[in-house]
Design a protein around this motif. Structure first.
Motif, PDB file in Angstrom:
ATOM      1  N   GLN A  71       0.829  -1.205   0.000  1.00  0.00           N
ATOM      2  CA  GLN A  71       0.000   0.000   0.000  1.00  0.00           C
ATOM      3  C   GLN A  71       0.862   1.253   0.000  1.00  0.00           C
ATOM      4  O   GLN A  71       0.588   2.220  -0.733  1.00  0.00           O
ATOM      5  CB  GLN A  71      -0.920  -0.010   1.226  1.00  0.00           C
ATOM      6  N   LEU A  72       1.913   1.251   0.795  1.00  0.00           N
ATOM      7  CA  LEU A  72       2.781   2.418   0.883  1.00  0.00           C
ATOM      8  C   LEU A  72       3.516   2.650  -0.433  1.00  0.00           C
ATOM      9  O   LEU A  72       3.557   3.776  -0.956  1.00  0.00           O
ATOM     10  CB  LEU A  72       3.785   2.237   2.035  1.00  0.00           C
ATOM     11  N   PRO A  91      -0.652   6.010   1.068  1.00  0.00           N
ATOM     12  CA  PRO A  91      -0.117   6.150   2.433  1.00  0.00           C
ATOM     13  C   PRO A  91      -1.192   6.113   3.508  1.00  0.00           C
ATOM     14  O   PRO A  91      -0.916   5.682   4.628  1.00  0.00           O
ATOM     15  CB  PRO A  91       0.601   7.504   2.403  1.00  0.00           C
ATOM     16  N   ALA A 133      -1.914   2.490   4.079  1.00  0.00           N
ATOM     17  CA  ALA A 133      -0.732   1.873   4.676  1.00  0.00           C
ATOM     18  C   ALA A 133      -0.610   2.239   6.155  1.00  0.00           C
ATOM     19  O   ALA A 133      -0.317   1.375   7.000  1.00  0.00           O
ATOM     20  CB  ALA A 133       0.515   2.313   3.921  1.00  0.00           C
ATOM     21  N   ALA A 134      -0.830   3.497   6.469  1.00  0.00           N
ATOM     22  CA  ALA A 134      -0.721   3.936   7.860  1.00  0.00           C
ATOM     23  C   ALA A 134      -1.696   3.162   8.743  1.00  0.00           C
ATOM     24  O   ALA A 134      -1.349   2.738   9.858  1.00  0.00           O
ATOM     25  CB  ALA A 134      -0.992   5.437   7.958  1.00  0.00           C
ATOM     26  N   SER A 162       7.683   1.915   9.204  1.00  0.00           N
ATOM     27  CA  SER A 162       6.868   2.058   7.987  1.00  0.00           C
ATOM     28  C   SER A 162       5.628   2.905   8.250  1.00  0.00           C
ATOM     29  O   SER A 162       5.219   3.698   7.389  1.00  0.00           O
ATOM     30  CB  SER A 162       6.458   0.679   7.467  1.00  0.00           C
ATOM     31  N   GLU A 163       5.010   2.746   9.417  1.00  0.00           N
ATOM     32  CA  GLU A 163       3.863   3.595   9.722  1.00  0.00           C
ATOM     33  C   GLU A 163       4.289   5.062   9.795  1.00  0.00           C
ATOM     34  O   GLU A 163       3.596   5.955   9.274  1.00  0.00           O
ATOM     35  CB  GLU A 163       3.202   3.197  11.039  1.00  0.00           C
ATOM     36  N   ALA A 219       4.643   6.327   6.369  1.00  0.00           N
ATOM     37  CA  ALA A 219       3.338   6.604   5.755  1.00  0.00           C
ATOM     38  C   ALA A 219       2.752   7.905   6.295  1.00  0.00           C
ATOM     39  O   ALA A 219       2.223   8.724   5.536  1.00  0.00           O
ATOM     40  CB  ALA A 219       2.384   5.435   6.014  1.00  0.00           C
TER      41      ALA A 219
END
Length: 897
Positions: free
Chosen positions: A109-110, A115, A118-119, A141-142, A145
């Motif tokens: 997703q990111l 984003p 993804a977040a 990764s969060e 995002a």
């Protein structure tokens, strides 16, 4: 026999087992081969192999792992949708790999530009899989995002709070690449929020010896940017030197070029142009990314321009283009020469003789030709967007803002993220604002503000201006939310900027105009608190008083003006405050006090532009008082005298400019003379006003028409001449309007007044009734006629027909009476109204009574009664008199029966 059966059974079992072993071996080999393909980078073949494995061995315990590898193989090819489908639809089959499915779903997703999704996915991961080995990856990764969503504060909270990142980072140390990435994200988020002291503390958490050389470079680059942004140039210079060393060790041409560019910028800002020139020239060699080459070339030219070496620079570029017209690099030279020509124009330099551009007559033409040649001769040039930026500037200089707007839009869309793109966006926003594209302008200004935190020059030179312009565009669009956002940011991020003071005051004034005066007062109070030494404090205090005016809280306004005058007795705005205080006194009901203040104002401030308005107010005061008092002649004379002061010659020291008020005062003086029945004096005013007003474009045409009406009415009222002569003369006066102002909104009224004159003249010559009727008809049929004018004309058309009917007998007389009744009924029952109009009570009354009287004459008692009832319903104050008429009509109706 039994032994044979047992033997066959055992043989079968062994065969089945062997088959299963062979199948297991085949499955294992297929899985291993697919993994090797994935690891060796053959992602397309690996994706197919894992897909086949899942189809061939659907019950295999390796299915979940195969699906995960298949999704990652798709992702490696940037085939994001198949990867999303595989991971999203097979979560239920993930088994012990659920955390990996969730993590890679977030990564897809990111990487695919989602984003927000993804977040949310990574947030769910960190809540659900607290013991996963991927928890640190998911936390970083969060944050990545959230950074992409510009949620800077949320990024900082994710990294700094006691959550997934801190929990995992505490056991892995700052030498870990993921931990370093997390702290770099924190630093970047803080930089975006301009929390520069905290940025350096965050960077201290990233070890200089981080395992990833690129992370070490990113750390040093951001540290250098912070030092440069806050003006610590010696520190920034030392950091830039270190940055360049790290880039060289890294071996990445992009990093080395970015390091050199930043070093050049710091040297330039440190007033070391020679060293800056050498730094930029290092980016002109082979192997440097083309964008950095262009940037370096332009900056060396700019340094030459700063040294006023314009002729030499232009000559070198001209020679280069002459020798290498279509070779690679000529597009860069064309662009630089175009920009140089614009710079020469700005400095007022004369254009040198140029033979290869025959249509160019000046520096701007030369520049425009250079920019156009890039699109013509180098259609695939990476500098096309830069050329569009130059075209935009040239078009603005030529006054072609309409053509400049798409040029700046193309530049903003095509340029890479850079100082130049920020400038293109800013100019695009300015042109959108000027052309009325207010919502688009606000969005473009917001991009300048939000997207260039890492560009010091943009921050220093553009962002506060962009916020101020965003404020203005938001206010023009009545978008209080965007305007409020702009002013909050400019006052918090740029409190020392001139735009902070101006913007806050402008915002408060706009809130006053937007009917939110209480909010405005709070803004003005904040202004005084934040900028107590500002030269605009007096304006803020005046604005507080005006906010009370908007609420019609006159007592509070009077108090504020009095306090202001005490605090700023010598301020240039004293006349404005005194005038406003006098208005507030009048509005509060203190007319006598207001008269004193306005009278004194004219004496104290004769040169003020407001003095004429004060003088006019005094005249209005006496005129209105004359309307209310029996002995009004004295007041009308005083009104006339005060109005005269506005249009009669005055001494040079107190001369007021000629404005619309000058002519309006002469009209009012004539009306005052009319009221006191000084007919000749009134005629003098009107006959002098009409030609003077027509000769001066300042005077609105509507005022000329008003003067014509007043002139005609005065002639009608003037005694001494025969009545018919007066109406004949007035008719020629009113005819002036349709002859000279056939498009004026007063035309219907003029038709009506002409008809009135014909109606009076018909007493001597009945043929004039025909002209009267025709002119009343014109008044009713004009598209711009208001309901009052049309109702009066319709009623009088009935009067004309009634008069005509009285002059004849028989069927023709009856027909005239029916037409008269129709006109009366059109007004009485509002049949003459247009959409959205309401009936005019006085004309409903007159038409209904006239119609009822006509019906009574025709013995039509029932209709007469209904008309009287209509008047009683419409005007309750007439109910008693209407009831008497109704009673009389019923008695007559009874006697008739």
């Amino acid at each position: 026999m039994r032994a044979l059966i047992r033997h066959l059974f055992i043989t079968m079992l062994l065969f089945v087992a062997a088959t299963r072993v062979a199948a297991a071996d085949a499955e294992g080999r297929a899985f291993t081969n697919a993994v090797h393909l994935f690891q060796d980078g053959f992602h397309a073949r690996a994706e197919i192999s894992f897909s086949n494995l899942v189809a061939q061995f659907p019950e295999s315990p390796r299915v979940a792992e195969a699906l995960l590898f298949q999704a990652r193989a798709s992702m490696a090819q940037q085939r994001f949708q198949p990867a999303l489908d595989l991971l999203g639809t097979n979560l239920a089959r993930s088994g012990g790999l659920a955390d990996q499915f969730k993590y890679w779903l977030g990564r897809v997703q990111l990487d695919s530009g989602k984003p927000d999704a993804a977040a949310e996915t990574f947030a769910q991961f960190n809540n659900a899989f607290t013991n996963s080995s991927l928890r640190l990856d998911a936390a970083v990764s969060e944050a990545e995002a959230r950074f992409g969503l510009r949620q800077w504060a949320r990024v900082a909270d994710l990294i700094e709070s006691r959550g997934a990142f801190q929990s995992a980072a505490s056991t892995r140390g700052t030498n870990d690449a993921l931990v370093a990435r997390g702290y770099l994200l924190l630093a970047r988020a803080l930089f975006q929020q301009r929390l520069l002291d905290r940025v350096e503390r965050a960077l201290d958490r990233v070890a200089d010896a981080a395992p990833d050389p690129r992370l070490r470079w990113e750390r040093q680059f951001l540290l250098c940017q912070v030092q440069f942004t806050v003006g610590r140039l010696p520190d920034a210079l030392a950091s830039a030197t270190n940055l360049l060393s790290i880039a060289r060790i890294n071996g990445d041409a992009q990093l080395r070029a970015a390091s050199i560019a930043l070093l050049g910028d710091i040297l330039h800002a440190s007033n070391e142009p020679d060293a800056a020139m050498r730094a930029y020239e290092a980016n002109l060699g082979a192997g440097v990314p083309i964008e950095r080459q262009r940037e370096a070339f332009v900056k060396t030219v700019h340094i030459s321009l700063e040294r006023n070496q314009l002729g030499d620079a232009a000559a070198r570029l001209e020679k280069f283009l002459s020798d290498h017209a279509t070779e690679a690099g000529s597009d860069v030279a064309l662009l630089s020469l175009g920009e140089l020509r614009l710079k020469q124009f700005q400095l007022g330099t004369n254009a040198p003789a140029v033979t290869n551009v025959p249509t160019a007559t000046n520096l701007v033409d030369l520049a425009f030709d250079n920019f156009n040649r890039i699109a013509r001769d180098f259609p695939k040039s990476p500098f096309t967007a830069h050329a569009q930026l130059g075209r935009g500037w040239a078009l603005i200089v030529q006054g072609k803002n309409g053509e400049a707007l798409p040029a700046f839009r193309a530049a903003a869309d095509g340029l890479p993220k850079s100082d130049a793109q920020a400038v293109a966006l800013f100019k695009l926003a300015d042109l959108q604002f000027a052309s009325g594209e207010l919502t688009n302008a606000v969005q473009s200004y917001r991009r300048v503000v939000d997207d260039y935190a890492e560009y010091p020059r943009v921050q220093r030179e553009l962002v506060d201006r962009a916020l101020y312009q965003m404020l203005q565009a938001g206010l023009a669009a009545r978008d209080k939310v965007s305007a409020g956002e702009a002013i909050r940011r400019v006052t918090s991020d740029y409190p020392k900027s001139i735009y902070a003071e101006r913007g806050l005051l402008l915002f408060g004034q706009a809130l006053t105009d937007l009917a939110t005066p209480a909010e405005a007062r709070k803004v003005f109070a904040d202004f005084i608190r934040l900028f107590p030494e500002s030269d605009l404090v007096d304006e803020a205090r005046l604005a507080i008083a005006r906010s009370h005016e908007r609420e019609r809280n006159w007592d509070a306004a009077i108090r504020e003006y009095a306090q202001w005058l005490t605090q700023f007795p010598t301020n240039e705005n004293v006349p404005r405050a005194e005038f406003s205080r006098a208005v507030a006194l009048y509005e509060s009901g203190a007319e006598t006090n207001a008269l004193t203040e306005f009278t004194n104002f004219v004496v104290r401030f004769p040169a003020s532009l407001l003095a004429a308005r004060a003088q006019n107010w005094v005249g209005d005061y006496y005129f209105n008082r004359g309307l209310r008092r029996a002995e009004g002649d004295i007041d009308f004379r005083e009104a006339e005298r005060n109005y005269q002061l506005l249009f009669t010659p005055r001494t040079i020291s107190t001369n007021w400019p000629v404005t619309e008020l000058t002519f309006a005062a002469q009209l009012k003086a004539g009306r005052a003379a009319f009221r006191r029945q000084s007919w000749d004096q009134a005629l003098y005013y009107f006959t002098n006003l009409i030609p003077a007003a027509e000769a001066d474009m300042i005077c609105p045409r509507s005022l000329v028409c008003e003067a014509v009406f007043a002139y005609g009415d005065t002639w009608i009222q003037r005694p001494g001449a025969d009545a018919l002569d007066r109406f004949s003369k007035a008719l020629t006066i009113f005819e002036y309007i349709p002859k000279h102002y056939p498009q004026d909104s007063q035309l219907p009224r003029a038709w009506g007044r002409m008809a009135d004159c014909y109606f009076q003249l018909a007493s001597a010559d009945p043929r004039a009734y025909t002209n009267a009727y025709e002119h009343y008809r014109k008044a009713t049929s004009e598209p711009g006629a208001d309901v009052t004018t049309r109702s009066a004309a319709e009623f009088r058309m009935g009067e004309v027909r009634r008069k005509q009917a009285a002059l004849i007998q028989g069927a023709e007389s009856m027909q005239m009476q029916r037409q008269a009744l129709d006109h009366y009924l059109n007004v009485a029952y509002a049949a003459n109204l247009r959409e959205g109009e309401r009936p005019v009570a006085i004309w409903v009354r007159d038409a209904a009574v006239a119609g009822a009287t006509l019906c009574e004459a025709q013995k039509n008692w029932e209709l007469a009664i209904k008309l009287y009832q209509r008047v009683a319903e419409m005007i309750p104050t007439l109910r008693e008199s209407m009831d008497k008429k109704i009673k009389n009509a019923r008695e007559q109706q009874s006697m008739q029966k």
